[in-house]
Design a protein around this motif. Structure first.
Motif, PDB file in Angstrom:
ATOM      1  N   CYS A 130      16.454  11.403 -17.282  1.00 41.88           N
ATOM      2  CA  CYS A 130      15.032  11.555 -17.621  1.00 41.88           C
ATOM      3  C   CYS A 130      14.395  12.465 -16.567  1.00 41.88           C
ATOM      4  N   ALA A 158      11.093  12.634 -15.852  1.00 44.20           N
ATOM      5  CA  ALA A 158       9.767  12.197 -15.384  1.00 44.20           C
ATOM      6  C   ALA A 158       9.772  12.035 -13.863  1.00 44.20           C
ATOM      7  N   CYS A 218      12.595   9.717 -12.253  1.00 45.03           N
ATOM      8  CA  CYS A 218      13.108   8.576 -13.003  1.00 45.03           C
ATOM      9  C   CYS A 218      14.639   8.651 -13.045  1.00 45.03           C
ATOM     10  N   HIS A 261      15.061   7.649 -22.703  1.00 43.45           N
ATOM     11  CA  HIS A 261      15.205   6.189 -22.702  1.00 43.45           C
ATOM     12  C   HIS A 261      13.943   5.556 -23.292  1.00 43.45           C
ATOM     13  N   HIS A 319       9.456   4.165 -16.915  1.00 45.63           N
ATOM     14  CA  HIS A 319      10.284   4.944 -15.992  1.00 45.63           C
ATOM     15  C   HIS A 319      10.519   4.115 -14.730  1.00 45.63           C
TER      16      HIS A 319
HETATM   17 ZN   LIG Z   1      12.217   7.937 -17.372  1.00 40.36          ZN
END
Ligand SMILES: [Zn+2]
Ligand SMILES: [Zn+2]
Length: 205
Positions: A8, A10, A38, A44, A48
């Motif tokens: 991810c 983020a 994250c 997902h 996060h």
């Molecule tokens: Zn994430």
């Protein structure tokens, strides 16, 4: 071997109050990451998460909601929080690599994904590793290290007109790089560099 799954992307910045909290945890394992990413699998479900600090056996995770969604914890609404969570018990077949995520995490286990990158070990962790490294030395290696330490501990000796200012600058820079790669030598190297730096400054550079 399957391709590692993507992480991810983020990210969030630690808030000052979170930094204060994390800094007072005992036995920190690494330097704080100002803007952690994250650590879950890309796309997902749910919140996060990123490891904010490991303190002794405890792992403190920063949990934050995608977008501006609110998390609910014990009746409080908040968009993020620091949370101590148990480790995921999963290990990878033969290699027995441990999953580095918390228990019941969303998405794939950490060993199935790209690495989220190493963290810089804290001063505390480095001291601990250094002690272990010293213990793993053979007798000759330890004798050599101790000899260098005792040379540095004894009176400085006479200055020798061996080196120019520019050479000294190069030497201290190179030594600084060695210190980054060799933890065992780090303390010795830093002491030598500090002394040379002090003398160079005294020369009015
Ligand atoms: Zn994430
Ligand atoms: Zn896992």
């Amino acid at each position: 071997m399957n391709e590692p799954l993507p992480l991810c992307d983020a990210r969030t910045d630690l808030k000052p109050i979170e930094v204060l909290f994390l800094q007072q945890l005992p036995e920190p394992s690494h330097e704080l990451v100002e803007s952690p990413q994250c650590e879950l699998q890309r796309e997902h479900s749910g919140v996060h998460i990123a490891l904010a600090q490991a303190s002794g056996p405890d792992s403190w995770w920063l949990v934050w909601a995608p977008g501006n969604a609110q998390l609910t914890a014990r009746g409080w609404n908040m968009d993020r929080r620091l949370h101590e969570m148990d480790d995921c018990p999963a290990t990878q077949g033969e290699s027995e690599d441990e999953c580095l995520l918390p228990a019941r995490h969303a998405g794939a286990h950490s060993f199935e994904m790209e690495s989220s990158g190493p963290r810089v070990p804290s001063a505390f962790a480095r001291k601990k590793m250094l002690r272990a490294l010293r213990e793993s030395l053979d007798d000759d290696e330890r004798a050599e290290l101790e000899e260098m330490e005792s040379l540095l501990a004894s009176p400085e000796g006479d200055p020798l007109p061996l080196i120019t200012q520019n050479e000294a600058l190069v030497v201290t820079t190179l030594l600084g790089q060695v210190a980054l790669d060799d933890w065992l030598m780090e303390d010795l190297v830093l002491r030598v560099v500090e002394r040379m730096d002090t003398r160079m400054q005294a020369l009015g550079r």
